[in-house]
Design a protein around this motif. Sequence first.
Motif, PDB file in Angstrom:
ATOM      1  N   ALA A 142      54.903   2.407 -28.192  1.00  0.00           N
ATOM      2  CA  ALA A 142      55.379   1.041 -28.445  1.00  0.00           C
ATOM      3  C   ALA A 142      55.022   0.618 -29.875  1.00  0.00           C
ATOM      4  CB  ALA A 142      54.796   0.073 -27.420  1.00  0.00           C
ATOM      5  N   ILE A 143      55.419   1.437 -30.846  1.00  0.00           N
ATOM      6  CA  ILE A 143      55.017   1.243 -32.240  1.00  0.00           C
ATOM      7  C   ILE A 143      56.037   0.378 -32.970  1.00  0.00           C
ATOM      8  CG2 ILE A 143      54.371   2.400 -34.377  1.00  0.00           C
ATOM      9  CD1 ILE A 143      54.093   4.995 -32.680  1.00  0.00           C
ATOM     10  N   THR A 144      55.599  -0.750 -33.475  1.00  0.00           N
ATOM     11  CA  THR A 144      56.471  -1.600 -34.278  1.00  0.00           C
ATOM     12  C   THR A 144      56.747  -0.927 -35.619  1.00  0.00           C
ATOM     13  OG1 THR A 144      55.658  -3.639 -33.261  1.00  0.00           O
ATOM     14  CG2 THR A 144      56.701  -3.837 -35.417  1.00  0.00           C
ATOM     15  N   ILE A 145      58.014  -0.889 -36.000  1.00  0.00           N
ATOM     16  CA  ILE A 145      58.396  -0.308 -37.290  1.00  0.00           C
ATOM     17  C   ILE A 145      57.999  -1.284 -38.400  1.00  0.00           C
ATOM     18  CG2 ILE A 145      60.301   0.555 -38.694  1.00  0.00           C
ATOM     19  CD1 ILE A 145      61.830   1.033 -36.034  1.00  0.00           C
ATOM     20  N   ARG A 146      57.138  -0.817 -39.301  1.00  0.00           N
ATOM     21  CA  ARG A 146      56.697  -1.638 -40.433  1.00  0.00           C
ATOM     22  C   ARG A 146      56.731  -0.788 -41.703  1.00  0.00           C
ATOM     23  NH1 ARG A 146      51.649  -5.412 -39.097  1.00  0.00           N
ATOM     24  NH2 ARG A 146      52.839  -6.747 -40.512  1.00  0.00           N
ATOM     25  N   ALA A 147      56.921  -1.456 -42.827  1.00  0.00           N
ATOM     26  CA  ALA A 147      57.081  -0.738 -44.100  1.00  0.00           C
ATOM     27  C   ALA A 147      55.897   0.171 -44.394  1.00  0.00           C
ATOM     28  CB  ALA A 147      57.277  -1.740 -45.237  1.00  0.00           C
ATOM     29  N   GLU A 148      54.667  -0.323 -44.181  1.00  0.00           N
ATOM     30  CA  GLU A 148      53.495   0.483 -44.491  1.00  0.00           C
ATOM     31  C   GLU A 148      53.368   1.692 -43.555  1.00  0.00           C
ATOM     32  OE1 GLU A 148      51.892  -3.117 -42.074  1.00  0.00           O
ATOM     33  OE2 GLU A 148      53.504  -2.660 -43.510  1.00  0.00           O
ATOM     34  N   ARG A 149      53.844   1.553 -42.328  1.00  0.00           N
ATOM     35  CA  ARG A 149      53.829   2.674 -41.402  1.00  0.00           C
ATOM     36  C   ARG A 149      54.898   3.693 -41.767  1.00  0.00           C
ATOM     37  NH1 ARG A 149      53.025  -0.764 -35.716  1.00  0.00           N
ATOM     38  NH2 ARG A 149      50.816  -1.287 -36.064  1.00  0.00           N
ATOM     39  N   GLU A 150      56.011   3.229 -42.318  1.00  0.00           N
ATOM     40  CA  GLU A 150      57.071   4.142 -42.743  1.00  0.00           C
ATOM     41  C   GLU A 150      56.673   4.948 -43.974  1.00  0.00           C
ATOM     42  OE1 GLU A 150      61.342   2.475 -41.545  1.00  0.00           O
ATOM     43  OE2 GLU A 150      60.237   1.059 -42.811  1.00  0.00           O
ATOM     44  N   GLU A 151      55.652   4.495 -44.681  1.00  0.00           N
ATOM     45  CA  GLU A 151      55.143   5.279 -45.803  1.00  0.00           C
ATOM     46  C   GLU A 151      54.390   6.512 -45.312  1.00  0.00           C
ATOM     47  OE1 GLU A 151      52.736   2.740 -48.186  1.00  0.00           O
ATOM     48  OE2 GLU A 151      54.401   1.434 -48.798  1.00  0.00           O
ATOM     49  N   ALA A 152      53.848   6.431 -44.101  1.00  0.00           N
ATOM     50  CA  ALA A 152      53.020   7.510 -43.562  1.00  0.00           C
ATOM     51  C   ALA A 152      53.787   8.467 -42.664  1.00  0.00           C
ATOM     52  CB  ALA A 152      51.841   6.919 -42.785  1.00  0.00           C
ATOM     53  N   ALA A 153      54.880   8.016 -42.084  1.00  0.00           N
ATOM     54  CA  ALA A 153      55.630   8.842 -41.132  1.00  0.00           C
ATOM     55  C   ALA A 153      57.072   8.386 -41.073  1.00  0.00           C
ATOM     56  CB  ALA A 153      54.987   8.757 -39.745  1.00  0.00           C
ATOM     57  N   ALA A 154      57.935   9.269 -40.599  1.00  0.00           N
ATOM     58  CA  ALA A 154      59.338   8.914 -40.390  1.00  0.00           C
ATOM     59  C   ALA A 154      59.479   8.189 -39.053  1.00  0.00           C
ATOM     60  CB  ALA A 154      60.200  10.169 -40.401  1.00  0.00           C
ATOM     61  N   PHE A 155      60.393   7.226 -38.982  1.00  0.00           N
ATOM     62  CA  PHE A 155      60.647   6.478 -37.754  1.00  0.00           C
ATOM     63  C   PHE A 155      62.076   6.681 -37.278  1.00  0.00           C
ATOM     64  CE2 PHE A 155      56.722   4.292 -38.513  1.00  0.00           C
ATOM     65  CZ  PHE A 155      56.328   3.814 -37.267  1.00  0.00           C
ATOM     66  N   SER A 156      62.202   6.738 -35.965  1.00  0.00           N
ATOM     67  CA  SER A 156      63.529   6.803 -35.359  1.00  0.00           C
ATOM     68  C   SER A 156      64.243   5.467 -35.517  1.00  0.00           C
ATOM     69  CB  SER A 156      63.398   7.119 -33.864  1.00  0.00           C
ATOM     70  OG  SER A 156      62.873   5.994 -33.168  1.00  0.00           O
ATOM     71  N   ASP A 157      65.503   5.446 -35.106  1.00  0.00           N
ATOM     72  CA  ASP A 157      66.205   4.179 -34.997  1.00  0.00           C
ATOM     73  C   ASP A 157      65.456   3.295 -33.994  1.00  0.00           C
ATOM     74  OD1 ASP A 157      68.184   5.124 -36.717  1.00  0.00           O
ATOM     75  OD2 ASP A 157      69.428   5.865 -35.058  1.00  0.00           O
ATOM     76  N   PRO A 158      65.529   1.979 -34.141  1.00  0.00           N
ATOM     77  CA  PRO A 158      64.846   1.093 -33.183  1.00  0.00           C
ATOM     78  C   PRO A 158      65.349   1.320 -31.755  1.00  0.00           C
ATOM     79  CG  PRO A 158      65.561  -0.132 -35.110  1.00  0.00           C
ATOM     80  CD  PRO A 158      66.209   1.224 -35.196  1.00  0.00           C
ATOM     81  N   TYR A 159      64.433   1.237 -30.789  1.00  0.00           N
ATOM     82  CA  TYR A 159      64.843   1.418 -29.395  1.00  0.00           C
ATOM     83  C   TYR A 159      64.420   0.264 -28.506  1.00  0.00           C
ATOM     84  CZ  TYR A 159      60.017   2.817 -28.237  1.00  0.00           C
ATOM     85  OH  TYR A 159      58.650   2.838 -28.067  1.00  0.00           O
ATOM     86  N   PHE A 160      63.688  -0.721 -29.076  1.00  0.00           N
ATOM     87  CA  PHE A 160      63.221  -1.845 -28.257  1.00  0.00           C
ATOM     88  C   PHE A 160      62.880  -3.032 -29.151  1.00  0.00           C
ATOM     89  CE2 PHE A 160      60.654  -4.256 -25.288  1.00  0.00           C
ATOM     90  CZ  PHE A 160      61.211  -3.961 -24.049  1.00  0.00           C
ATOM     91  N   ALA A 161      63.344  -4.223 -28.792  1.00  0.00           N
ATOM     92  CA  ALA A 161      63.014  -5.452 -29.513  1.00  0.00           C
ATOM     93  C   ALA A 161      61.746  -6.063 -28.946  1.00  0.00           C
ATOM     94  CB  ALA A 161      64.165  -6.451 -29.414  1.00  0.00           C
TER      95      ALA A 161
END
Length: 272
Positions: free
Chosen positions: A114-133
């Motif tokens: 249940a990981i919220t997509i955030r800019a600083e987290r995207e610097e450390a790893a790739a994220f999938s398309d959003p799957y939950f609001a």
Amino acid sequence: MKRLLGIAAAASALVLAVSGCANYSDTGSGSQTTASGDTPVLVQSGKLTVCTHLAYKPFQFKDSDNKTVGFDVDLMDLVATKLGVTQEIVDIEFEQITSGAVFAAKKCDVGAAAITIRAEREEAAAFSDPYFAATQALLVKQGSSIKSLTDLKGKVLAVQSGTTGQDYANENKDQYGYEVKVFDDMPSGANAVLAGTADANVNDNGVLFAFAKDNPTSTVVTEFSTGEEYGFNMSKDNTAMLKTVNEVLKTAKEDGTYNTIYKKWFGVDAPQ
């Protein structure tokens, strides 16, 4: 999870489901396949190793048979099926997942927590398309006079370490005058409210509604519209894995499988 009434209704219909997932017990000796074209890299041959942080019901948690089940688990099972392997789950600190450390250490292929997509987290790893609001919510004891952050002046607000809920609480503490108390996991923060060692708890609304259903002496009194979206994360180098996960999510939404899984865990159809 932007809808208070929708999620409240969903939480009332939460059910336990059985999903075949084992606990990961060997983080250093697993074999690693070689990426070839559209074939994702796997840290263990024949397994999709998924890192999560328990318990976070209804996304990932232990059921009465001690099996790890949940919404995220079912979606990752779809990815494992696509790859022709089985899912194996690693329970690890949340910040090890969001920081990308688990991928650098070859402990897992994907993070599903249940990981919220955030800019600083995207610097450390790739994220999938959003799957939950998602959004944040406030849990208190039944009968409490606390209805919002305004009522927390001089009181203690429990949060979970490394989460957007902790960030939200810290951003607002000076304005509302409460003390932030940090816990390692979601159940500890919520149970602190029941025990009276914290006056309220901020966390994602889906898990707090589920907790309140299981613990009727607590209740969710409000939500804070933070506009968050969950994504699955993985190593930036594993581009084939990112492509596969996104393809699985897209297909599941198109053929109705996503809606079936959503309704299984939240009791209502997925938002369009």
